[in-house]
Every structure is written in C-alpha cells, then in structure tokens.
Motif scaffolding. Structure first.
Motif, short mmCIF file in Angstrom:
data_model
loop_
_atom_site.label_atom_id
_atom_site.label_comp_id
_atom_site.label_asym_id
_atom_site.label_seq_id
_atom_site.Cartn_x
_atom_site.Cartn_y
_atom_site.Cartn_z
N PRO A 1 -25.35 45.69 -16.44
CA PRO A 1 -26.82 45.66 -16.31
C PRO A 1 -27.54 45.15 -17.55
CG PRO A 1 -26.07 47.91 -16.60
CD PRO A 1 -24.83 47.06 -16.45
N THR A 2 -28.42 44.22 -17.32
CA THR A 2 -29.38 43.79 -18.34
C THR A 2 -30.77 44.31 -18.00
OG1 THR A 2 -29.93 41.73 -17.23
CG2 THR A 2 -28.07 41.69 -18.76
N TYR A 3 -30.89 44.88 -16.81
CA TYR A 3 -32.14 45.43 -16.30
C TYR A 3 -33.19 44.37 -16.02
CZ TYR A 3 -29.73 49.39 -18.28
OH TYR A 3 -28.78 50.30 -18.61
N GLU A 4 -32.81 43.11 -16.09
CA GLU A 4 -33.73 42.04 -15.78
C GLU A 4 -33.54 41.59 -14.35
OE1 GLU A 4 -33.49 38.70 -18.36
OE2 GLU A 4 -34.97 37.52 -17.25
N GLN A 5 -34.61 41.51 -13.61
CA GLN A 5 -34.55 40.91 -12.28
C GLN A 5 -34.88 39.43 -12.41
OE1 GLN A 5 -36.50 42.92 -9.06
NE2 GLN A 5 -35.67 44.93 -9.61
N LEU B 1 -25.75 44.78 -11.39
CA LEU B 1 -25.60 46.23 -11.48
C LEU B 1 -24.39 46.62 -12.32
CD1 LEU B 1 -26.77 48.89 -10.44
CD2 LEU B 1 -25.18 48.74 -8.51
N THR C 1 -30.33 41.13 -9.45
CA THR C 1 -30.02 41.73 -10.74
C THR C 1 -28.58 42.21 -10.74
OG1 THR C 1 -30.84 43.23 -12.45
CG2 THR C 1 -30.78 44.08 -10.23
N PHE D 1 -36.02 36.06 -10.55
CA PHE D 1 -36.82 35.76 -9.38
C PHE D 1 -36.67 34.30 -8.94
CE2 PHE D 1 -39.50 39.43 -8.50
CZ PHE D 1 -39.29 40.20 -9.63
N ASN E 1 -27.19 43.41 -6.73
CA ASN E 1 -28.48 43.79 -6.16
C ASN E 1 -29.33 42.57 -5.82
OD1 ASN E 1 -27.82 46.43 -6.60
ND2 ASN E 1 -29.29 46.79 -8.23
#
Lengths: 114, 114
Positions: free
Chosen positions: A99-103, A96, A94, A105, A31
């Motif tokens: 997943p760590t659910y952290e974006q 998928l 991030t 930046f 992602n």
C-alpha cells in the motif's frame, strides 16, 4: 507509468437504456473503485472491489451494479439509465498488498442521460 | 459517519500570492487524510497525505498541509501560486483497510489571476 483508462470520455444515452462503463488498470492493483462526481458534492463512492468477483457497496449504490471478472477490469452498469444519473464517473485503483495509500484515477466518463 | 467540509467553493488568487484551502473533517478515529487536485479535463492526482507523525506534511508541486487534531482541520497551503495551479482541489478522509474507502469534500475551485 501507472495507468487507469476508461472506455469513453463522453457518452450520451436515453432514459431506460442499459449502460456499461468500463475501467482498466495496468498496475495489478487489487482494489478498484467507481465514483460519481457532481458539482458541489465532490466525489461519492458508488461501489468498490477488493478482488476478482468481490464487491462492496459504497455510499450511493442505488441504481448501479458492478462486475469484476478479471483483476484489471472493473465495470459499472446502469441497468436502466435515468436522468438523475447524468454525471461524471471516475474509476480508481489502489494497491492493497504494497500500500501507498494513493488512489490512481482515470480521466472520467461524462455521461448524459436524455 | 465520516464527513468532509470544504467551506470555500471558489477562491481567486493572484499569481505569486499565497494560497490556503480549508478542510474540516468529522471522523471518530485517527483519520487518514488526503488532498487531491483535478486539473481541467484530467483525473484526480494525489498532492499529499497524512496518517501519523509530523503534522506538517509536504507534497508535490510545492504544496504542504497541516493536520490540527484540536480543530479537526487539514488545510492546504502554497506560498506562491503559479498559473498552472488553477484547478479544483479535493480534501478526503479515508477509512477501512489502508484508508481505502474515501469520503471527499465538495471541492474548492481555484482561479489564478495574472
């Protein structure tokens, strides 16, 4: 160390110009996202991509398009820049599959359209 | 549609004092909730996240947050602020696959007095 890089920290363009903002991540993430950040409005999602050549509109896609030809690279395109697109643009990625659910930046590109 | 409200645009706190940042969200289902921090000139960094389970979550840099479903809130706290905590803080709610599509609040800028 995870890394998201953006091609420019500062950019000044003229009204009507075509503008490309580039983002590269080295984490093999599926992602990728483009946001714009404006004072008092926080971050707003422009587009995101969940795979190569796949894209989905975010909350404010008007005036923008995107391209994802390679997994690590996600480009934001302003077809004809306008002054109301003066903003800070942030790219994120991030994972998928795991997943760590952290974006994660990038540092952002501050775009000024004159 | 989901939304996130951070009622305080600016907060000034003395070094060593406690800090609480407010976040209220609107979302139909069980939310994925996040707090990010943006230090000057930097991209965003994840402080902590909540998906389920214990409603008090611990994050990095000594921060914690408490999820209160009845109040639709996810407030961020730190018992003793350091000068390096001066930054902008963003609350976000996620939806979609793995909570990937984030909606951010407008942000709270924290100033730390010596």
């Amino acid at each position: 160390d995870v890394k998201v890089t953006q091609s420019s920290r500062y950019l000044v363009k003229r009204t009507g110009e075509k503008v490309f903002l580039e983002c590269v991540q080295d984490m093999d993430h599926e992602n990728m996202f483009w946001y714009r950040q404006d004072p008092g409005l926080g971050l707003r999602l422009i587009y995101f991509s969940y795979d190569v050549k796949m894209k989905e509109k975010g909350d404010i896609p008007e005036g923008y398009s995107v391209s994802r030809e390679k997994k690590e690279r996600f480009s934001l395109i302003l077809e004809s820049a306008s002054t109301n697109q003066t903003s800070m643009y942030l790219c994120a990625s991030t994972d998928l599959i795991r997943p760590t659910y952290e974006q994660y930046f990038g540092p952002g590109t501050r775009l000024t359209v004159t | 549609a989901q939304s996130v409200t951070q009622p305080d645009i600016h907060i000034t706190v003395s070094e060593g004092a406690s800090l609480e940042l407010r976040c209220n969200y609107s979302y139909g289902a069980t939310p994925y909730l996040f707090w990010y921090v943006q230090s000057p000139g930097q991209g965003l960094q994840l402080l902590l996240k909540y998906f389920s389970g214990d409603t008090l979550v611990q994050g990095i840099k000594g921060f914690e947050a408490e999820f209160k479903r009845s109040q639709s809130s996810f407030n961020l706290r730190k018992p003793s602020v350091h000068w390096s905590d001066a930054a902008e803080y963003f609350c976000a709610v996620g939806k979609g696959a793995a909570g990937n599509k984030l909606t951010f609040g407008g942000g709270t800028r924290v100033l730390v007095k010596p």
